[in-house]
Design a protein around this motif. Sequence first.
Motif, PDB file in Angstrom:
ATOM      1  N   ARG A  56       0.867  -1.180   0.000  1.00  0.00           N
ATOM      2  CA  ARG A  56       0.000   0.000   0.000  1.00  0.00           C
ATOM      3  C   ARG A  56       0.903   1.229   0.000  1.00  0.00           C
ATOM      4  O   ARG A  56       1.702   1.407   0.917  1.00  0.00           O
ATOM      5  CB  ARG A  56      -0.905   0.018   1.227  1.00  0.00           C
ATOM      6  N   ASN A  57       0.802   2.058  -1.042  1.00  0.00           N
ATOM      7  CA  ASN A  57       1.682   3.223  -1.069  1.00  0.00           C
ATOM      8  C   ASN A  57       1.041   4.398  -0.309  1.00  0.00           C
ATOM      9  O   ASN A  57      -0.050   4.287   0.254  1.00  0.00           O
ATOM     10  CB  ASN A  57       2.055   3.590  -2.515  1.00  0.00           C
ATOM     11  N   ARG A  58       1.730   5.517  -0.307  1.00  0.00           N
ATOM     12  CA  ARG A  58       1.292   6.653   0.511  1.00  0.00           C
ATOM     13  C   ARG A  58      -0.019   7.249   0.031  1.00  0.00           C
ATOM     14  O   ARG A  58      -0.678   7.991   0.765  1.00  0.00           O
ATOM     15  CB  ARG A  58       2.388   7.726   0.534  1.00  0.00           C
ATOM     16  N   LEU A  59      -0.389   6.945  -1.212  1.00  0.00           N
ATOM     17  CA  LEU A  59      -1.657   7.439  -1.748  1.00  0.00           C
ATOM     18  C   LEU A  59      -2.807   6.466  -1.490  1.00  0.00           C
ATOM     19  O   LEU A  59      -3.942   6.731  -1.896  1.00  0.00           O
ATOM     20  CB  LEU A  59      -1.524   7.688  -3.255  1.00  0.00           C
ATOM     21  N   GLY A  60      -2.487   5.359  -0.856  1.00  0.00           N
ATOM     22  CA  GLY A  60      -3.504   4.358  -0.564  1.00  0.00           C
ATOM     23  C   GLY A  60      -3.703   3.339  -1.664  1.00  0.00           C
ATOM     24  O   GLY A  60      -4.590   2.479  -1.570  1.00  0.00           O
ATOM     25  N   TYR A  61      -2.902   3.424  -2.692  1.00  0.00           N
ATOM     26  CA  TYR A  61      -3.022   2.478  -3.801  1.00  0.00           C
ATOM     27  C   TYR A  61      -2.392   1.150  -3.391  1.00  0.00           C
ATOM     28  O   TYR A  61      -1.277   1.121  -2.860  1.00  0.00           O
ATOM     29  CB  TYR A  61      -2.329   3.050  -5.030  1.00  0.00           C
ATOM     30  N   VAL A  62      -3.098   0.054  -3.665  1.00  0.00           N
ATOM     31  CA  VAL A  62      -2.637  -1.278  -3.266  1.00  0.00           C
ATOM     32  C   VAL A  62      -2.264  -2.069  -4.513  1.00  0.00           C
ATOM     33  O   VAL A  62      -3.044  -2.105  -5.481  1.00  0.00           O
ATOM     34  CB  VAL A  62      -3.723  -2.019  -2.461  1.00  0.00           C
ATOM     35  N   TYR A  63      -1.124  -2.709  -4.469  1.00  0.00           N
ATOM     36  CA  TYR A  63      -0.687  -3.483  -5.627  1.00  0.00           C
ATOM     37  C   TYR A  63       0.248  -4.601  -5.172  1.00  0.00           C
ATOM     38  O   TYR A  63       0.794  -4.564  -4.063  1.00  0.00           O
ATOM     39  CB  TYR A  63       0.013  -2.581  -6.653  1.00  0.00           C
ATOM     40  N   ASP A  64       0.437  -5.562  -6.033  1.00  0.00           N
ATOM     41  CA  ASP A  64       1.368  -6.657  -5.766  1.00  0.00           C
ATOM     42  C   ASP A  64       2.724  -6.347  -6.378  1.00  0.00           C
ATOM     43  O   ASP A  64       2.817  -5.899  -7.516  1.00  0.00           O
ATOM     44  CB  ASP A  64       0.849  -7.971  -6.340  1.00  0.00           C
ATOM     45  N   ASN A  65       3.759  -6.626  -5.613  1.00  0.00           N
ATOM     46  CA  ASN A  65       5.117  -6.426  -6.078  1.00  0.00           C
ATOM     47  C   ASN A  65       5.861  -7.758  -6.018  1.00  0.00           C
ATOM     48  O   ASN A  65       5.603  -8.570  -5.122  1.00  0.00           O
ATOM     49  CB  ASN A  65       5.828  -5.380  -5.220  1.00  0.00           C
ATOM     50  N   TRP A  66       6.785  -7.966  -6.947  1.00  0.00           N
ATOM     51  CA  TRP A  66       7.502  -9.229  -7.052  1.00  0.00           C
ATOM     52  C   TRP A  66       9.001  -9.025  -7.060  1.00  0.00           C
ATOM     53  O   TRP A  66       9.503  -8.034  -7.595  1.00  0.00           O
ATOM     54  CB  TRP A  66       7.116  -9.955  -8.336  1.00  0.00           C
ATOM     55  N   GLY A  67       9.718  -9.978  -6.463  1.00  0.00           N
ATOM     56  CA  GLY A  67      11.150  -9.998  -6.597  1.00  0.00           C
ATOM     57  C   GLY A  67      11.551 -10.626  -7.923  1.00  0.00           C
ATOM     58  O   GLY A  67      10.705 -11.094  -8.687  1.00  0.00           O
ATOM     59  N   MET A  68      12.856 -10.646  -8.173  1.00  0.00           N
ATOM     60  CA  MET A  68      13.365 -11.184  -9.429  1.00  0.00           C
ATOM     61  C   MET A  68      13.422 -12.702  -9.425  1.00  0.00           C
ATOM     62  O   MET A  68      13.530 -13.330 -10.474  1.00  0.00           O
ATOM     63  CB  MET A  68      14.749 -10.614  -9.711  1.00  0.00           C
ATOM     64  N   GLY A  69      13.375 -13.290  -8.247  1.00  0.00           N
ATOM     65  CA  GLY A  69      13.407 -14.743  -8.140  1.00  0.00           C
ATOM     66  C   GLY A  69      14.780 -15.269  -7.767  1.00  0.00           C
ATOM     67  O   GLY A  69      15.800 -14.651  -8.071  1.00  0.00           O
ATOM     68  N   THR A  70      14.778 -16.409  -7.098  1.00  0.00           N
ATOM     69  CA  THR A  70      16.022 -17.080  -6.739  1.00  0.00           C
ATOM     70  C   THR A  70      15.860 -18.571  -7.035  1.00  0.00           C
ATOM     71  O   THR A  70      14.817 -19.159  -6.721  1.00  0.00           O
ATOM     72  CB  THR A  70      16.384 -16.822  -5.262  1.00  0.00           C
ATOM     73  N   GLN A  71      16.876 -19.153  -7.633  1.00  0.00           N
ATOM     74  CA  GLN A  71      16.798 -20.552  -8.061  1.00  0.00           C
ATOM     75  C   GLN A  71      17.068 -21.485  -6.884  1.00  0.00           C
ATOM     76  O   GLN A  71      18.047 -21.309  -6.144  1.00  0.00           O
ATOM     77  CB  GLN A  71      17.811 -20.835  -9.174  1.00  0.00           C
ATOM     78  N   VAL A  72      16.194 -22.464  -6.745  1.00  0.00           N
ATOM     79  CA  VAL A  72      16.398 -23.549  -5.790  1.00  0.00           C
ATOM     80  C   VAL A  72      16.447 -24.843  -6.587  1.00  0.00           C
ATOM     81  O   VAL A  72      15.514 -25.150  -7.337  1.00  0.00           O
ATOM     82  CB  VAL A  72      15.265 -23.600  -4.744  1.00  0.00           C
ATOM     83  N   THR A  73      17.531 -25.574  -6.430  1.00  0.00           N
ATOM     84  CA  THR A  73      17.695 -26.851  -7.131  1.00  0.00           C
ATOM     85  C   THR A  73      17.972 -27.939  -6.107  1.00  0.00           C
ATOM     86  O   THR A  73      18.904 -27.810  -5.307  1.00  0.00           O
ATOM     87  CB  THR A  73      18.838 -26.791  -8.149  1.00  0.00           C
ATOM     88  N   VAL A  74      17.151 -28.978  -6.140  1.00  0.00           N
ATOM     89  CA  VAL A  74      17.304 -30.098  -5.203  1.00  0.00           C
ATOM     90  C   VAL A  74      17.688 -31.329  -6.007  1.00  0.00           C
ATOM     91  O   VAL A  74      16.930 -31.781  -6.870  1.00  0.00           O
ATOM     92  CB  VAL A  74      16.009 -30.337  -4.419  1.00  0.00           C
ATOM     93  N   SER A  75      18.852 -31.859  -5.721  1.00  0.00           N
ATOM     94  CA  SER A  75      19.325 -33.034  -6.445  1.00  0.00           C
ATOM     95  C   SER A  75      18.922 -34.314  -5.722  1.00  0.00           C
ATOM     96  O   SER A  75      18.826 -34.347  -4.490  1.00  0.00           O
ATOM     97  CB  SER A  75      20.842 -32.977  -6.594  1.00  0.00           C
ATOM     98  N   SER A  76      18.696 -35.347  -6.495  1.00  0.00           N
ATOM     99  CA  SER A  76      18.260 -36.624  -5.902  1.00  0.00           C
ATOM    100  C   SER A  76      19.442 -37.503  -5.522  1.00  0.00           C
ATOM    101  O   SER A  76      20.574 -37.205  -5.841  1.00  0.00           O
ATOM    102  CB  SER A  76      17.363 -37.359  -6.890  1.00  0.00           C
TER     103      SER A  76
END
Length: 120
Positions: A100-120
Amino acid sequence: QVQLVESGGGLVQAGGSLRLSCAASGSDFSINAMGWYRQAPGKQRELVARITSGGRTNYADSAKGRFTISRDNAKNTVALQMNSLKPEDTAVYYCNANIRNRLGYVYDNWGMGTQVTVSS
């Protein structure tokens, strides 16, 4: 503009653990819910875990009992502790924040992502 920066991804063997962290930075904003989503190759992005500003949590069935989400409202951070990792947990993990910004506007924000790799 609020930025989300993730850290903590990597390569781990099945049964291992990883801890993801996400920090929100910017000015004149507040955060409602925060969460972690993931997207595996060829699949849609899906919710992993979510936490409200009051601490209420919800988890995907695949994450219940293995993952724990937490947040620090004072620091605008959210973390995901992942234990007993499985190869099917391999994905890019994205931090999400409902802003929620200072004007009261609500929105979704996203990060760039991080890779998770699980090996068997």
